[in-house]
Design a protein around this motif. Structure first.
Motif, PDB file in Angstrom:
ATOM      1  N   PHE A  63       4.947  -2.858   2.432  1.00 16.91           N
ATOM      2  CA  PHE A  63       4.362  -4.400   2.409  1.00 16.91           C
ATOM      3  C   PHE A  63       3.288  -4.348   3.449  1.00 16.91           C
ATOM      4  CE2 PHE A  63       4.023  -8.583   2.267  1.00 16.91           C
ATOM      5  CZ  PHE A  63       4.242  -9.126   3.613  1.00 16.91           C
ATOM      6  N   VAL A  64       2.046  -5.058   3.173  1.00 10.85           N
ATOM      7  CA  VAL A  64       1.022  -5.385   4.033  1.00 10.85           C
ATOM      8  C   VAL A  64       1.075  -6.834   4.154  1.00 10.85           C
ATOM      9  CG1 VAL A  64      -1.415  -5.195   4.157  1.00 10.85           C
ATOM     10  CG2 VAL A  64      -0.200  -3.714   2.949  1.00 10.85           C
ATOM     11  N   ALA A  65       0.936  -7.418   3.283  1.00 10.64           N
ATOM     12  CA  ALA A  65       0.821  -9.217   3.626  1.00 10.64           C
ATOM     13  C   ALA A  65       1.187  -9.901   2.550  1.00 10.64           C
ATOM     14  CB  ALA A  65      -0.679  -9.413   4.009  1.00 10.64           C
ATOM     15  N   ALA A  66       1.533 -11.059   2.572  1.00  8.19           N
ATOM     16  CA  ALA A  66       1.938 -11.897   1.352  1.00  8.19           C
ATOM     17  C   ALA A  66       1.307 -13.610   1.836  1.00  8.19           C
ATOM     18  CB  ALA A  66       3.366 -12.079   1.163  1.00  8.19           C
ATOM     19  N   ILE A  67       1.032 -14.206   0.538  1.00 10.69           N
ATOM     20  CA  ILE A  67       0.536 -15.584   0.696  1.00 10.69           C
ATOM     21  C   ILE A  67       1.288 -16.471  -0.139  1.00 10.69           C
ATOM     22  CG2 ILE A  67      -1.658 -15.023  -0.556  1.00 10.69           C
ATOM     23  CD1 ILE A  67      -2.798 -17.647   1.013  1.00 10.69           C
ATOM     24  N   ALA A 121      -4.753   4.166   1.851  1.00  9.82           N
ATOM     25  CA  ALA A 121      -3.879   4.177   0.879  1.00  9.82           C
ATOM     26  C   ALA A 121      -4.383   3.527  -0.447  1.00  9.82           C
ATOM     27  CB  ALA A 121      -2.765   3.166   1.235  1.00  9.82           C
ATOM     28  N   VAL A 122      -3.665   3.502  -1.684  1.00  7.93           N
ATOM     29  CA  VAL A 122      -3.871   2.783  -2.570  1.00  7.93           C
ATOM     30  C   VAL A 122      -3.143   1.249  -2.211  1.00  7.93           C
ATOM     31  CG1 VAL A 122      -3.426   2.410  -5.250  1.00  7.93           C
ATOM     32  CG2 VAL A 122      -3.959   4.873  -4.221  1.00  7.93           C
ATOM     33  N   TYR A 123      -3.677   0.563  -2.523  1.00 12.52           N
ATOM     34  CA  TYR A 123      -3.415  -0.917  -2.403  1.00 12.52           C
ATOM     35  C   TYR A 123      -3.288  -1.757  -3.688  1.00 12.52           C
ATOM     36  CZ  TYR A 123      -4.598  -0.799   2.753  1.00 12.52           C
ATOM     37  OH  TYR A 123      -4.540  -0.220   3.936  1.00 12.52           O
ATOM     38  N   ARG A 130       0.802  -1.229  -0.004  1.00  7.58           N
ATOM     39  CA  ARG A 130       0.052  -0.068  -0.005  1.00  7.58           C
ATOM     40  C   ARG A 130       0.871   1.077  -0.182  1.00  7.58           C
ATOM     41  NH1 ARG A 130      -2.537  -0.546   6.098  1.00  7.58           N
ATOM     42  NH2 ARG A 130      -0.847  -0.084   7.277  1.00  7.58           N
ATOM     43  N   GLN A 131       0.505   2.330  -0.482  1.00  8.81           N
ATOM     44  CA  GLN A 131       1.133   3.625  -0.576  1.00  8.81           C
ATOM     45  C   GLN A 131       0.098   4.602  -0.392  1.00  8.81           C
ATOM     46  OE1 GLN A 131       3.138   4.264  -4.550  1.00  8.81           O
ATOM     47  NE2 GLN A 131       4.507   5.704  -3.256  1.00  8.81           N
ATOM     48  N   ALA A 132       0.468   5.558   0.963  1.00  8.12           N
ATOM     49  CA  ALA A 132      -0.294   6.623   1.130  1.00  8.12           C
ATOM     50  C   ALA A 132       0.337   7.575   0.541  1.00  8.12           C
ATOM     51  CB  ALA A 132      -0.484   6.717   2.735  1.00  8.12           C
ATOM     52  N   PRO A 133      -0.635   8.886   0.377  1.00  5.39           N
ATOM     53  CA  PRO A 133      -0.008  10.087  -0.488  1.00  5.39           C
ATOM     54  C   PRO A 133       1.409  10.593   0.367  1.00  5.39           C
ATOM     55  CG  PRO A 133      -2.498  10.089  -0.011  1.00  5.39           C
ATOM     56  CD  PRO A 133      -1.983   8.999   0.638  1.00  5.39           C
ATOM     57  N   GLY A 134       2.314  10.770  -0.538  1.00  5.77           N
ATOM     58  CA  GLY A 134       3.573  11.310  -0.095  1.00  5.77           C
ATOM     59  C   GLY A 134       4.519  10.255   0.864  1.00  5.77           C
ATOM     60  N   VAL A 159      -8.264   2.741  -1.018  1.00  7.98           N
ATOM     61  CA  VAL A 159      -8.918   2.331   0.314  1.00  7.98           C
ATOM     62  C   VAL A 159      -9.140   3.604   1.095  1.00  7.98           C
ATOM     63  CG1 VAL A 159      -8.912   0.999   2.283  1.00  7.98           C
ATOM     64  CG2 VAL A 159      -8.597   0.014  -0.015  1.00  7.98           C
ATOM     65  N   THR A 160     -10.106   4.012   1.313  1.00  8.58           N
ATOM     66  CA  THR A 160     -10.112   5.383   2.287  1.00  8.58           C
ATOM     67  C   THR A 160     -10.958   4.964   3.425  1.00  8.58           C
ATOM     68  OG1 THR A 160     -10.131   6.722   0.217  1.00  8.58           O
ATOM     69  CG2 THR A 160     -10.785   7.652   2.212  1.00  8.58           C
ATOM     70  N   VAL A 161     -10.307   5.390   4.597  1.00  7.72           N
ATOM     71  CA  VAL A 161     -10.931   5.106   5.889  1.00  7.72           C
ATOM     72  C   VAL A 161     -11.268   6.560   6.481  1.00  7.72           C
ATOM     73  CG1 VAL A 161     -11.079   3.848   8.144  1.00  7.72           C
ATOM     74  CG2 VAL A 161      -9.882   3.057   6.183  1.00  7.72           C
ATOM     75  N   SER A 162     -12.499   6.654   6.875  1.00  4.71           N
ATOM     76  CA  SER A 162     -12.799   8.008   7.611  1.00  4.71           C
ATOM     77  C   SER A 162     -13.087   7.728   8.905  1.00  4.71           C
ATOM     78  CB  SER A 162     -14.092   8.663   6.779  1.00  4.71           C
ATOM     79  OG  SER A 162     -15.167   7.722   7.255  1.00  4.71           O
TER      80      SER A 162
END
Length: 124
Positions: free
Chosen positions: A47-51, A92-94, A38-42, A120-123
């Motif tokens: 890495f988030v997860a892997a299988i 972030a963008v996933y 995932r990449q958040a602005p700026g 993905v946007t979480v308010s």
């Protein structure tokens, strides 16, 4: 070589859930390790997860451990990332990505194939 399409992002309130999908076409999907970054602005891409699809072994970043979980549908060549108890900092963008197993799936430089990304946007 597989091609990946990721989807499932959206807007959700803190504490909510989303399920991301990573669908593969071409190649032998079971030979790959699939990762989510995932990449958040700026910020840098993290890495988030892997299988590992051949044995089902999973790896999660500490920041998502206990909240994110993998599942899969082999008939659809699709891997899912269930995200629960979402927090604003998960915004972030996933991206899903894949590399032929064995591979270092936690470093983005080693991932061979990438999806286009899903927001993905979480308010709060």
């Amino acid at each position: 070589q597989v091609q990946l399409v990721d989807s499932g992002g959206g807007l959700v309130q803190a504490g909510g859930s989303l399920r991301l999908s990573c669908a593969a076409s071409g190649g032998t999907f079971s030979s790959y390790t699939v990762s989510w970054f995932r990449q958040a602005p700026g910020k840098e891409r993290d890495f988030v997860a892997a299988i590992k699809l051949n044995d089902g072994a999973t790896y999660y970043a500490d920041s998502v451990k206990g909240r994110f979980t993998f599942s899969r549908d082999n008939s659809k060549n699709t891997v899912y990332l269930q995200m629960s108890s979402l927090k604003p900092k998960d915004t972030a963008v996933y991206y899903c990505a894949a590399c032929l197993s064995p591979c270092e799936a936690t470093w983005d430089r080693y991932l061979e194939v990438w999806g286009q990304g899903t927001q993905v946007t979480v308010s709060s």
